[in-house]
Write a protein that holds these residues in place. Structure first.
Motif, PDB file in Angstrom:
ATOM      1  N   VAL A 124      27.301  -3.787  20.108  1.00  0.00           N
ATOM      2  CA  VAL A 124      28.445  -3.189  19.422  1.00  0.00           C
ATOM      3  C   VAL A 124      29.332  -2.404  20.380  1.00  0.00           C
ATOM      4  CG1 VAL A 124      27.348  -3.136  17.155  1.00  0.00           C
ATOM      5  CG2 VAL A 124      27.074  -1.187  18.688  1.00  0.00           C
ATOM      6  N   VAL A 125      28.813  -2.074  21.551  1.00  0.00           N
ATOM      7  CA  VAL A 125      29.592  -1.368  22.570  1.00  0.00           C
ATOM      8  C   VAL A 125      29.231  -1.976  23.918  1.00  0.00           C
ATOM      9  CG1 VAL A 125      30.049   0.841  23.714  1.00  0.00           C
ATOM     10  CG2 VAL A 125      29.580   0.796  21.269  1.00  0.00           C
ATOM     11  N   ASP A 126      30.233  -2.291  24.710  1.00  0.00           N
ATOM     12  CA  ASP A 126      30.027  -2.780  26.070  1.00  0.00           C
ATOM     13  C   ASP A 126      31.181  -2.230  26.901  1.00  0.00           C
ATOM     14  OD1 ASP A 126      29.613  -4.108  28.453  1.00  0.00           O
ATOM     15  OD2 ASP A 126      29.431  -6.100  27.541  1.00  0.00           O
ATOM     16  N   VAL A 127      30.922  -1.155  27.634  1.00  0.00           N
ATOM     17  CA  VAL A 127      31.981  -0.494  28.386  1.00  0.00           C
ATOM     18  C   VAL A 127      31.564  -0.313  29.841  1.00  0.00           C
ATOM     19  CG1 VAL A 127      32.964   0.711  26.406  1.00  0.00           C
ATOM     20  CG2 VAL A 127      31.171   1.807  27.725  1.00  0.00           C
ATOM     21  N   SER A 128      32.559  -0.287  30.702  1.00  0.00           N
ATOM     22  CA  SER A 128      32.330  -0.040  32.119  1.00  0.00           C
ATOM     23  C   SER A 128      33.603   0.547  32.707  1.00  0.00           C
ATOM     24  CB  SER A 128      31.942  -1.341  32.831  1.00  0.00           C
ATOM     25  OG  SER A 128      32.961  -2.308  32.687  1.00  0.00           O
ATOM     26  N   GLY A 129      33.574   0.830  33.988  1.00  0.00           N
ATOM     27  CA  GLY A 129      34.748   1.330  34.690  1.00  0.00           C
ATOM     28  C   GLY A 129      35.287   2.620  34.116  1.00  0.00           C
ATOM     29  N   GLU A 130      36.600   2.699  34.057  1.00  0.00           N
ATOM     30  CA  GLU A 130      37.270   3.911  33.569  1.00  0.00           C
ATOM     31  C   GLU A 130      36.908   4.209  32.120  1.00  0.00           C
ATOM     32  OE1 GLU A 130      39.136   6.280  35.134  1.00  0.00           O
ATOM     33  OE2 GLU A 130      38.445   5.198  36.923  1.00  0.00           O
ATOM     34  N   GLU A 131      36.740   3.168  31.321  1.00  0.00           N
ATOM     35  CA  GLU A 131      36.395   3.380  29.912  1.00  0.00           C
ATOM     36  C   GLU A 131      35.058   4.113  29.796  1.00  0.00           C
ATOM     37  OE1 GLU A 131      36.343   0.865  25.735  1.00  0.00           O
ATOM     38  OE2 GLU A 131      36.192  -0.224  27.620  1.00  0.00           O
ATOM     39  N   LYS A 132      34.072   3.737  30.612  1.00  0.00           N
ATOM     40  CA  LYS A 132      32.772   4.411  30.584  1.00  0.00           C
ATOM     41  C   LYS A 132      32.902   5.830  31.119  1.00  0.00           C
ATOM     42  CE  LYS A 132      27.957   4.254  31.972  1.00  0.00           C
ATOM     43  NZ  LYS A 132      27.874   5.520  32.671  1.00  0.00           N
ATOM     44  N   LYS A 133      33.686   6.019  32.168  1.00  0.00           N
ATOM     45  CA  LYS A 133      33.860   7.358  32.748  1.00  0.00           C
ATOM     46  C   LYS A 133      34.440   8.339  31.737  1.00  0.00           C
ATOM     47  CE  LYS A 133      34.458   5.837  37.498  1.00  0.00           C
ATOM     48  NZ  LYS A 133      35.414   5.686  38.608  1.00  0.00           N
ATOM     49  N   ASN A 134      35.226   7.836  30.796  1.00  0.00           N
ATOM     50  CA  ASN A 134      35.875   8.698  29.808  1.00  0.00           C
ATOM     51  C   ASN A 134      35.043   8.906  28.546  1.00  0.00           C
ATOM     52  OD1 ASN A 134      38.201   9.096  31.384  1.00  0.00           O
ATOM     53  ND2 ASN A 134      39.032   7.140  30.703  1.00  0.00           N
ATOM     54  N   LEU A 135      33.849   8.317  28.483  1.00  0.00           N
ATOM     55  CA  LEU A 135      32.997   8.489  27.307  1.00  0.00           C
ATOM     56  C   LEU A 135      32.404   9.891  27.247  1.00  0.00           C
ATOM     57  CD1 LEU A 135      30.768   5.293  27.033  1.00  0.00           C
ATOM     58  CD2 LEU A 135      32.560   6.020  25.476  1.00  0.00           C
ATOM     59  N   ASN A 136      32.172  10.345  26.035  1.00  0.00           N
ATOM     60  CA  ASN A 136      31.365  11.537  25.809  1.00  0.00           C
ATOM     61  C   ASN A 136      30.481  11.257  24.600  1.00  0.00           C
ATOM     62  OD1 ASN A 136      32.728  12.357  23.341  1.00  0.00           O
ATOM     63  ND2 ASN A 136      34.424  12.985  24.649  1.00  0.00           N
ATOM     64  N   ILE A 137      29.543  12.130  24.359  1.00  0.00           N
ATOM     65  CA  ILE A 137      28.574  11.883  23.290  1.00  0.00           C
ATOM     66  C   ILE A 137      29.257  11.762  21.932  1.00  0.00           C
ATOM     67  CG2 ILE A 137      26.612  12.874  22.027  1.00  0.00           C
ATOM     68  CD1 ILE A 137      25.600  13.898  24.719  1.00  0.00           C
ATOM     69  N   ASP A 138      30.265  12.576  21.683  1.00  0.00           N
ATOM     70  CA  ASP A 138      30.946  12.521  20.390  1.00  0.00           C
ATOM     71  C   ASP A 138      31.560  11.155  20.128  1.00  0.00           C
ATOM     72  OD1 ASP A 138      30.310  15.099  19.681  1.00  0.00           O
ATOM     73  OD2 ASP A 138      32.162  15.949  20.482  1.00  0.00           O
ATOM     74  N   ASN A 139      32.317  10.620  21.107  1.00  0.00           N
ATOM     75  CA  ASN A 139      32.956   9.333  20.819  1.00  0.00           C
ATOM     76  C   ASN A 139      31.984   8.171  20.936  1.00  0.00           C
ATOM     77  OD1 ASN A 139      32.951   8.878  23.629  1.00  0.00           O
ATOM     78  ND2 ASN A 139      35.118   9.360  23.825  1.00  0.00           N
ATOM     79  N   LEU A 140      30.870   8.342  21.607  1.00  0.00           N
ATOM     80  CA  LEU A 140      29.875   7.274  21.668  1.00  0.00           C
ATOM     81  C   LEU A 140      29.075   7.196  20.378  1.00  0.00           C
ATOM     82  CD1 LEU A 140      28.624   5.054  23.346  1.00  0.00           C
ATOM     83  CD2 LEU A 140      27.039   6.727  24.294  1.00  0.00           C
ATOM     84  N   THR A 141      28.775   8.320  19.767  1.00  0.00           N
ATOM     85  CA  THR A 141      27.994   8.294  18.532  1.00  0.00           C
ATOM     86  C   THR A 141      28.848   7.891  17.327  1.00  0.00           C
ATOM     87  OG1 THR A 141      28.312  10.680  18.250  1.00  0.00           O
ATOM     88  CG2 THR A 141      26.267   9.948  19.297  1.00  0.00           C
ATOM     89  N   LYS A 142      30.131   7.836  17.490  1.00  0.00           N
ATOM     90  CA  LYS A 142      31.020   7.382  16.414  1.00  0.00           C
ATOM     91  C   LYS A 142      31.369   5.914  16.633  1.00  0.00           C
ATOM     92  CE  LYS A 142      32.877  11.963  15.886  1.00  0.00           C
ATOM     93  NZ  LYS A 142      33.990  12.849  16.138  1.00  0.00           N
ATOM     94  N   PHE A 143      30.347   5.102  16.897  1.00  0.00           N
ATOM     95  CA  PHE A 143      30.575   3.712  17.258  1.00  0.00           C
ATOM     96  C   PHE A 143      30.801   2.803  16.058  1.00  0.00           C
ATOM     97  CE2 PHE A 143      25.996   4.041  16.769  1.00  0.00           C
ATOM     98  CZ  PHE A 143      25.666   2.886  16.085  1.00  0.00           C
ATOM     99  N   GLU A 144      30.894   3.330  14.865  1.00  0.00           N
ATOM    100  CA  GLU A 144      31.105   2.496  13.698  1.00  0.00           C
ATOM    101  C   GLU A 144      32.363   1.634  13.842  1.00  0.00           C
ATOM    102  OE1 GLU A 144      30.613   5.841  13.349  1.00  0.00           O
ATOM    103  OE2 GLU A 144      28.644   5.928  12.423  1.00  0.00           O
TER     104      GLU A 144
END
Length: 67
Positions: A42-62
């Motif tokens: 449901v999520v596949d991120v790398s590069g800049e997109e991964k660098k900008n992740l935080n727990i809040d936006n990762l746990t809202k993966f709906e």
């Protein structure tokens, strides 16, 4: 253990796979993050997109469930 593994991986240019339920570690380590839910990716991120992740936006993966 994670820091030592990261040093070995970087020094030896190895490909590794880490499986974790710890969101903080999933964000902090590696250069790609793949999240699965109910047996599918449901999520596949790398590069800049991964660098900008935080727990809040990762746990809202709906939002990725309907993509």
């Amino acid at each position: 253990v994670l820091d030592a593994t990261q040093r070995i991986v970087e020094r030896s240019n190895l490909t590794t796979l880490m499986i974790t339920h710890n969101m903080r570690d999933a964000i902090a380590y590696g250069n790609r993050l793949v999240m699965m839910y109910d047996g599918r990716i449901v999520v596949d991120v790398s590069g800049e997109e991964k660098k900008n992740l935080n727990i809040d936006n990762l746990t809202k993966f709906e939002k990725w469930l309907n993509d």
